[in-house]
Design an enzyme around this catalytic site. Structure first.
Site, mmCIF file in Angstrom:
data_model
loop_
_atom_site.group_PDB
_atom_site.id
_atom_site.type_symbol
_atom_site.label_atom_id
_atom_site.label_comp_id
_atom_site.label_asym_id
_atom_site.label_seq_id
_atom_site.Cartn_x
_atom_site.Cartn_y
_atom_site.Cartn_z
ATOM 1 N N ASP A 46 5.573 -16.174 14.877
ATOM 2 C CA ASP A 46 6.411 -16.047 16.066
ATOM 3 C C ASP A 46 5.531 -16.021 17.309
ATOM 4 O O ASP A 46 4.515 -15.326 17.337
ATOM 5 C CB ASP A 46 7.190 -14.726 16.002
ATOM 6 C CG ASP A 46 8.667 -14.934 15.732
ATOM 7 O OD1 ASP A 46 9.388 -15.219 16.704
ATOM 8 O OD2 ASP A 46 9.085 -14.805 14.570
ATOM 9 N N ASP A 94 9.988 -17.761 20.190
ATOM 10 C CA ASP A 94 11.066 -16.793 20.353
ATOM 11 C C ASP A 94 11.713 -16.934 21.736
ATOM 12 O O ASP A 94 11.016 -17.098 22.736
ATOM 13 C CB ASP A 94 10.453 -15.387 20.208
ATOM 14 C CG ASP A 94 11.488 -14.288 20.258
ATOM 15 O OD1 ASP A 94 12.358 -14.266 19.383
ATOM 16 O OD2 ASP A 94 11.418 -13.453 21.184
ATOM 17 N N ASN A 145 0.815 -1.225 0.000
ATOM 18 C CA ASN A 145 0.000 0.000 0.000
ATOM 19 C C ASN A 145 0.849 1.275 0.000
ATOM 20 O O ASN A 145 0.391 2.337 0.412
ATOM 21 C CB ASN A 145 -0.956 -0.006 1.198
ATOM 22 C CG ASN A 145 -0.201 -0.031 2.522
ATOM 23 O OD1 ASN A 145 1.008 -0.314 2.541
ATOM 24 N ND2 ASN A 145 -0.869 0.280 3.606
ATOM 25 N N GLU A 200 13.586 -21.259 19.677
ATOM 26 C CA GLU A 200 14.886 -20.615 19.525
ATOM 27 C C GLU A 200 15.660 -20.786 20.827
ATOM 28 O O GLU A 200 15.307 -20.181 21.839
ATOM 29 C CB GLU A 200 14.694 -19.119 19.232
ATOM 30 C CG GLU A 200 16.018 -18.423 18.992
ATOM 31 C CD GLU A 200 15.981 -16.931 19.244
ATOM 32 O OE1 GLU A 200 16.763 -16.202 18.630
ATOM 33 O OE2 GLU A 200 15.165 -16.474 20.082
ATOM 34 N N HIS A 230 16.890 -13.559 10.678
ATOM 35 C CA HIS A 230 16.883 -12.090 10.716
ATOM 36 C C HIS A 230 17.836 -11.519 11.768
ATOM 37 O O HIS A 230 17.887 -10.302 11.941
ATOM 38 C CB HIS A 230 15.458 -11.610 11.009
ATOM 39 C CG HIS A 230 14.983 -12.075 12.351
ATOM 40 N ND1 HIS A 230 14.747 -13.404 12.650
ATOM 41 C CD2 HIS A 230 14.736 -11.402 13.497
ATOM 42 C CE1 HIS A 230 14.383 -13.508 13.907
ATOM 43 N NE2 HIS A 230 14.361 -12.319 14.456
ATOM 44 N N ASP A 231 18.546 -12.380 12.483
ATOM 45 C CA ASP A 231 19.483 -11.908 13.519
ATOM 46 C C ASP A 231 20.945 -12.079 13.110
ATOM 47 O O ASP A 231 21.841 -11.961 13.955
ATOM 48 C CB ASP A 231 19.252 -12.683 14.824
ATOM 49 C CG ASP A 231 17.901 -12.385 15.444
ATOM 50 O OD1 ASP A 231 17.402 -11.265 15.268
ATOM 51 O OD2 ASP A 231 17.344 -13.279 16.110
ATOM 52 N N ASP A 279 3.410 2.597 1.713
ATOM 53 C CA ASP A 279 3.826 3.419 2.852
ATOM 54 C C ASP A 279 5.286 3.111 3.202
ATOM 55 O O ASP A 279 5.796 3.552 4.221
ATOM 56 C CB ASP A 279 2.906 3.210 4.064
ATOM 57 C CG ASP A 279 2.903 1.774 4.559
ATOM 58 O OD1 ASP A 279 3.588 0.923 3.923
ATOM 59 O OD2 ASP A 279 2.234 1.485 5.565
HETATM 60 C C1 GLC Z 1 14.991 -13.346 19.369
HETATM 61 C C2 GLC Z 1 14.682 -12.701 18.037
HETATM 62 C C3 GLC Z 1 15.316 -11.361 17.989
HETATM 63 C C4 GLC Z 1 14.755 -10.518 19.101
HETATM 64 C C5 GLC Z 1 14.867 -11.222 20.444
HETATM 65 C C6 GLC Z 1 13.959 -10.585 21.455
HETATM 66 O O1 GLC Z 1 16.335 -13.585 19.531
HETATM 67 O O2 GLC Z 1 15.069 -13.534 16.998
HETATM 68 O O3 GLC Z 1 15.155 -10.730 16.753
HETATM 69 O O4 GLC Z 1 15.425 -9.292 19.161
HETATM 70 O O5 GLC Z 1 14.495 -12.569 20.400
HETATM 71 O O6 GLC Z 1 12.640 -10.957 21.249
HETATM 72 CA CA CA Z 2 2.741 -1.215 3.650
#
Ligand code: GLC
Ligand code: CA
Length: 570
Positions: free
Chosen positions: A101, A206, A26, A263, A339-340, A28
């Site tokens: 998540d 998580d 959209n 995780e 993503h980390d 943004d």
């Molecule tokens: C996990 C996630 C990370 C986040 C952390 C706190 O390690 O992968 O991206 O910052 O938890 O929730």
């Molecule tokens: Ca958007």
């Protein structure tokens, strides 16, 4: 449950979406749920069966959504509950599943529970969080313990309103929930049930390793000069964590045919991983460990003169340990990055050889047993961002560390930026490259974050046009994993490492009803090896056109990777 018992999550291919950077529908500048819907066909064609979508719940976005202020709402920047239902429906049409998540460790400080909790000591929500008095006898510290937080500084944050500290193992805007409190646990069961009712097929749990806390708070005995001790064991994998997850499994997870992946990286041993995800007694289907993320010098690089180098012997040791010690005991997820972490090519591969090094790394990992999780952009060969100044970064953890470090006399800003540029989590969070238009086909307006530096060349549009692209190589791997002739061996087979002491070549066998040999040259050089006792029956995949079939004298070219169907050579 038996190890061989067929389960959808054992035989599926997963794909992780960092929603904020995936596709903006959209205009943004922020990726959203409808953007994911637009790209479902793309993912289906790649061979993806389920998506793990990073948090899209209502959040002040201190940690891009891992700081949740309402677990039952979609953040307006990502869409609505209706959009989510639609996503589940559209995915289902394509026989794809959605996992989300489940953030159990903390909330945002803007969550109503915390707003109440910090008001006064008698508040009914006080006990939803972990509050403690400061220490009485001053030992240079005022906090209840000397533990460091993952995101820099102390795990404790002082709150003057009630003259107490609350615990936060991440950011001060992410107070930790008090899992000792049965009401907290019950509320979090409700959160999971809510999303299951909306049609999700599982959870990535998580920070699962940190739910339990020590009853009696004692200082870490780590003997170093750090003011706050990075002693993660003080709040990781404690026995209470297993109890809470067992209860969660009994109340929620076990009631559906769902995938759960915890995780527990960084700190869990193989033994602990089996305790979390053991086939017989585990409360989760599988757990992510991080051991393979540290088999190079990315986290030790000091200056531009330090070349990034893979420690292949170390990597082989880690892979061998996990795949042999957990075999038939616990299921494994297969992933290179999430993503980390920094981008794959920028640490284990070669940014200038995206096809060869990217395909080699894919072969090295995705012929092992377990459930693959591809990270968005991995199939295109996306790379790290060239960060130049502190303002280029977004990650709350990095900014916190910066604010602590810059107070030290020895601080050098240029080095800091260089080092963090190589290892920062922000590298994985750059915008997905869809085409070569101004904003990479992600949006028609300037995106919230940087584009990949190679997006004009390396993007989905180009990849789909080029039958020799990395994208099609990934697609072929996933087809092989599902090919009835090989799937039993590739999914359930035994792992056996060969050439253990070779510093350049990674080589393993998978054995079940068939024997499959995987060979990967990790470096930009030629190398000849000899594999004894086997001969080639067929070649399943290879990243060079003219393949070599002579295992007695196997001449491997730079980053050559090849997978053979083999038989014993009597
Ligand atoms: C996990 C996630 C990370 C986040 C952390 C706190 O390690 O992968 O991206 O910052 O938890 O929730
Ligand atoms: Ca958007």
């Amino acid at each position: 449950m038996s190890f061989y018992k067929s389960k959808w999550w054992k035989e599926s291919i997963g794909y992780q979406i960092y929603i904020k950077s995936f596709k903006d529908s959209n205009d943004d500048g922020i990726g959203d749920l409808n953007g994911i819907i637009e790209k479902l066909d793309y993912l289906k064609d790649l061979g993806i069966d389920f998506l793990w979508i990073c948090p899209f719940y209502q959040s002040p976005m201190v940690d891009n959504g891992y700081d949740v202020s309402d677990f039952f709402k979609v953040d307006s920047s990502f869409g609505t509950i209706k959009d989510f239902k639609n996503l589940v429906k559209e995915a289902k049409k394509r026989k794809m599943k959605i996992i989300v998540d489940l953030i159990l460790n903390q909330t945002s400080d803007e969550h109503i529970w915390f707003i109440e909790s910090r008001k006064d000591k008698e508040n009914p929500y006080r006990n939803f969080y972990i509050w403690e008095k400061g220490r009485e006898k001053d030992e240079g510290l005022t906090e209840p313990t000397n533990w460091a937080s993952f995101f820099g500084g102390s795990v404790w944050e002082y709150d003057s309103k009630t003259d107490e500290y609350y615990m936060k193992i991440f950011s001060k805007h992410m107070p930790d929930l008090n899992w000792c409190n049965p009401f907290v646990r019950k509320k979090m069961h409700e959160v999971a049930k809510f999303w299951l009712d909306l049609g999700v097929s599982g959870f990535r749990v998580d920070a699962a390793a940190h739910l339990g806390r020590k009853k009696k708070l004692v200082d870490s005995k780590l003997n170093n000069n750090d003011k706050y001790k990075k002693d993660w064991r003080m709040f990781s994998n404690l026995k209470e964590t297993f109890i809470y997850l067992d209860e969660f499994n009994k109340e929620v997870f076990s009631k559906g045919d769902i995938l759960t992946v915890g995780e527990v990286g960084g700190s869990a041993t193989v033994k602990e991983a089996i305790k979390y995800s053991g086939i017989k007694k585990g409360s989760l289907n599988m757990v992510f460990n991080f051991d393979h993320c540290f088999c190079n010098n990315v986290y030790d690089v000091k200056s531009k003169d330090d070349k990034i180098k893979t420690n292949l012997i170390g990597l082989k040791r880690v892979f061998n340990m996990w795949h042999t010690k957990t075999y038939k005991k616990a299921w494994q997820p297969l992933y290179w990055l999430n993503h980390d972490h920094p981008r794959l090519l920028s640490q284990y591969g070669n940014e200038d050889e995206p096809f060869l090094s990217g395909s080699m790394l894919a072969v090295a990992l995705y012929f092992k047993g377990g459930t693959p999780f591809i990270y968005q952009g991995e199939e295109l060969g996306m790379v790290n961002y060239p960060f130049k100044k502190i303002e280029d970064f977004n990650d709350v953890s990095l900014i916190n560390h910066y604010n602590h470090e810059k107070e030290k006399a020895s601080f050098n800003k240029e080095d800091f930026i260089y080092q963090e540029g190589i290892r920062s989590r922000d590298n994985a969070r750059t915008i997905m490259s869809w085409d070569n238009s101004k904003y990479a086909g992600f949006s028609n307006v300037k995106p919230w974050f940087h584009l990949d530096k190679n997006y004009e060349k390396r993007n989905v549009k180009n990849a789909l046009k080029d039958k020799d692209s990395l994208y099609y190589f990934y697609q072929k791997i996933f087809k092989l994993r599902k090919d009835k002739r090989y799937s039993k061996t590739l999914i359930y087979g035994k792992y056996q490492q060969l050439l253990k002491d070779d510093e350049d070549i990674y080589c393993y066998l998978r054995k079940e009803d068939k024997e499959i040999l995987v060979v990967a040259n990790f470096f930009n050089k030629n190398k000849e090896i000899e594999i004894k006792g086997y001969k080639v029956k067929d070649i399943l995949i290879s990243n060079y056109k003219k393949e070599n079939k002579n295992l007695k004298s196997l001449k491997l070219r730079p980053y050559e990777a090849i997978v053979y169907l083999v038989e014993r050579d009597k």
